[in-house]
Scaffold this motif. Structure first.
Motif, PDB file in Angstrom:
ATOM      1  N   CYS A 220       8.227   7.811  10.408  1.00 30.67           N
ATOM      2  CA  CYS A 220       7.118   6.926  10.054  1.00 30.67           C
ATOM      3  C   CYS A 220       6.708   7.088   8.599  1.00 30.67           C
ATOM      4  O   CYS A 220       6.230   6.130   7.971  1.00 30.67           O
ATOM      5  N   LEU A 221       6.910   8.266   8.024  1.00 33.37           N
ATOM      6  CA  LEU A 221       6.516   8.495   6.630  1.00 33.37           C
ATOM      7  C   LEU A 221       7.410   7.716   5.677  1.00 33.37           C
ATOM      8  O   LEU A 221       6.949   7.258   4.621  1.00 33.37           O
ATOM      9  N   LYS A 222       8.670   7.578   6.031  1.00 34.39           N
ATOM     10  CA  LYS A 222       9.587   6.813   5.182  1.00 34.39           C
ATOM     11  C   LYS A 222       9.267   5.322   5.188  1.00 34.39           C
ATOM     12  O   LYS A 222       9.679   4.587   4.295  1.00 34.39           O
ATOM     13  N   GLU A 223       8.537   4.878   6.190  1.00 37.39           N
ATOM     14  CA  GLU A 223       8.209   3.466   6.300  1.00 37.39           C
ATOM     15  C   GLU A 223       6.943   3.087   5.528  1.00 37.39           C
ATOM     16  O   GLU A 223       6.638   1.908   5.382  1.00 37.39           O
ATOM     17  N   VAL A 224       6.210   4.091   5.052  1.00 37.89           N
ATOM     18  CA  VAL A 224       4.985   3.820   4.297  1.00 37.89           C
ATOM     19  C   VAL A 224       5.370   3.301   2.914  1.00 37.89           C
ATOM     20  O   VAL A 224       6.064   3.982   2.157  1.00 37.89           O
ATOM     21  N   PRO A 225       4.938   2.090   2.536  1.00 38.04           N
ATOM     22  CA  PRO A 225       5.379   1.519   1.257  1.00 38.04           C
ATOM     23  C   PRO A 225       4.852   2.248   0.035  1.00 38.04           C
ATOM     24  O   PRO A 225       5.530   2.329  -0.989  1.00 38.04           O
ATOM     25  N   ARG A 226       3.632   2.772   0.117  1.00 40.23           N
ATOM     26  CA  ARG A 226       3.052   3.501  -1.020  1.00 40.23           C
ATOM     27  C   ARG A 226       2.370   4.753  -0.464  1.00 40.23           C
ATOM     28  O   ARG A 226       1.429   4.657   0.335  1.00 40.23           O
ATOM     29  N   LEU A 227       2.853   5.909  -0.896  1.00 43.24           N
ATOM     30  CA  LEU A 227       2.408   7.163  -0.289  1.00 43.24           C
ATOM     31  C   LEU A 227       1.946   8.143  -1.356  1.00 43.24           C
ATOM     32  O   LEU A 227       2.601   8.314  -2.396  1.00 43.24           O
ATOM     33  N   ALA A 228       0.815   8.799  -1.098  1.00 43.99           N
ATOM     34  CA  ALA A 228       0.296   9.865  -1.958  1.00 43.99           C
ATOM     35  C   ALA A 228       0.378  11.180  -1.192  1.00 43.99           C
ATOM     36  O   ALA A 228      -0.247  11.334  -0.136  1.00 43.99           O
ATOM     37  N   ILE A 229       1.176  12.115  -1.698  1.00 44.98           N
ATOM     38  CA  ILE A 229       1.327  13.439  -1.086  1.00 44.98           C
ATOM     39  C   ILE A 229       0.239  14.343  -1.659  1.00 44.98           C
ATOM     40  O   ILE A 229       0.111  14.483  -2.874  1.00 44.98           O
ATOM     41  N   VAL A 230      -0.559  14.967  -0.786  1.00 44.74           N
ATOM     42  CA  VAL A 230      -1.686  15.774  -1.236  1.00 44.74           C
ATOM     43  C   VAL A 230      -1.362  17.245  -1.023  1.00 44.74           C
ATOM     44  O   VAL A 230      -1.130  17.690   0.102  1.00 44.74           O
ATOM     45  N   MET A 231      -1.324  18.007  -2.139  1.00 43.22           N
ATOM     46  CA  MET A 231      -1.001  19.435  -2.094  1.00 43.22           C
ATOM     47  C   MET A 231      -2.246  20.258  -2.396  1.00 43.22           C
ATOM     48  O   MET A 231      -3.009  19.928  -3.310  1.00 43.22           O
ATOM     49  N   GLY A 232      -2.459  21.352  -1.647  1.00 43.73           N
ATOM     50  CA  GLY A 232      -3.659  22.165  -1.798  1.00 43.73           C
ATOM     51  C   GLY A 232      -3.430  23.459  -2.538  1.00 43.73           C
ATOM     52  O   GLY A 232      -2.349  23.717  -3.066  1.00 43.73           O
ATOM     53  N   THR A 233      -4.452  24.289  -2.557  1.00 43.33           N
ATOM     54  CA  THR A 233      -4.432  25.527  -3.322  1.00 43.33           C
ATOM     55  C   THR A 233      -3.471  26.543  -2.725  1.00 43.33           C
ATOM     56  O   THR A 233      -3.068  26.443  -1.567  1.00 43.33           O
ATOM     57  N   GLU A 234      -3.165  27.555  -3.541  1.00 42.96           N
ATOM     58  CA  GLU A 234      -2.172  28.552  -3.154  1.00 42.96           C
ATOM     59  C   GLU A 234      -2.603  29.369  -1.937  1.00 42.96           C
ATOM     60  O   GLU A 234      -1.811  29.693  -1.080  1.00 42.96           O
TER      61      GLU A 234
END
Length: 276
Positions: A220-234
């Motif tokens: 399903c993630l590959k089907e998202v036309p515009r995607l923002a990946i959110v990365m957090g703190t260490e």
């Protein structure tokens, strides 16, 4: 070319390489005077190729006709400070990578309310044609910031957005670790809530361990036309509020009971798997 041989740590002109802190170099009170330090010939060349303005060079004398020669030729009348290796190490507080540092002008910024307007316009332009971006939320380790930028450039990320609590990408160590990739990928600060990306047509994927998370390779993630990946703190990862606001919560499948990866390693894995 103006060669200036320094004989003391207090010689005029070299304070930008020694006594000024990263915060002072950024010069928030007078943004037009902001400076950052690029380290190593390769990184400096990348910055020059992208149009960054050089202000001064610091290098070992042997590099004037060696590793720094091309940089000096490109930079015209820029002052070149030089001295023996031991003195330069004492001046900067660390051994110079390949013996060359360059002080460069920061990209032009505008203060106060105009800054927000300018950032909004920059964000609009940056995201207009973007399909895959990363949001770096509160990551403060300079090595991780540099490594994330390097992976972003190598693996096709269209833009990098940073929350105001994240480390400055033009920090000297972040620039060096990125091998100049901070100059290759468009980036700016995201000062609005994560949901503000919806107005650009983005859905958000928070990288986090959660009971309702889906694996990174979920189709399903590959089907998202515009995607923002959110990365957090260490250490703590993303805040609960950030995870709750995301459209997807995503985990990297692990083996041997390993629960997580370093944020820079996790970013590289996510960028590769979700590339368009």
């Amino acid at each position: 070319m103006s060669i200036i041989r320094i004989h003391s740590l207090s010689d005029p002109g070299v304070d930008i390489f020694s006594v000024l802190t990263e915060a002072q170099l950024r010069n928030r009170l007078e943004p037009e005077k902001g400076i950052f330090i690029a380290e190593s010939p390769k990184v400096i060349q990348v910055a020059l190729d992208k149009g960054y303005e050089p202000l001064a060079l610091l290098c070992e004398e042997r590099h004037i006709t060696g590793d720094a020669a091309d940089i000096i030729r490109r930079c015209g009348d820029m002052p070149v400070y030089t001295g023996e290796r031991g003195m330069l190490g004492a001046l900067t507080g660390y051994n110079l990578t390949r013996g060359v540092l360059c002080a460069m002008r920061r990209p032009e910024a505008t203060p106060s309310l105009a800054e927000k307007v300018g950032e909004r316009a920059l964000l609009d332009d940056m995201l207009r044609d973007a399909r895959l971006v990363v949001v770096i939320d509160g990551v403060v380790d300079t090595t991780n910031i540099g490594a994330i930028f390097r992976s972003a450039a190598a693996l096709g990320i269209d833009a990098v957005l940073l929350t105001p609590t994240a480390c400055d990408p033009l920090n000297r160590r972040a620039v060096r670790v990125s091998m100049g990739s901070v100059f290759l990928v468009p980036w700016t600060y995201l000062r609005e809530p994560l949901q503000s990306l919806h107005r650009y047509g983005f859905q958000t994927a928070a990288m986090a361990l959660s009971d309702d998370s889906i694996p990174l390779d979920d189709p399903c993630l590959k089907e998202v036309p515009r995607l923002a990946i959110v990365m957090g703190t260490e250490g703590d990862g993303l805040a609960k509020e950030t995870i709750a606001d995301a459209d997807y919560v995503v985990r990297i499948p692990m083996h041997h009971n390993v629960d997580s990866l370093n944020v820079a390693a996790a970013a590289a894995v996510a960028f590769w798997e979700l590339r368009k």
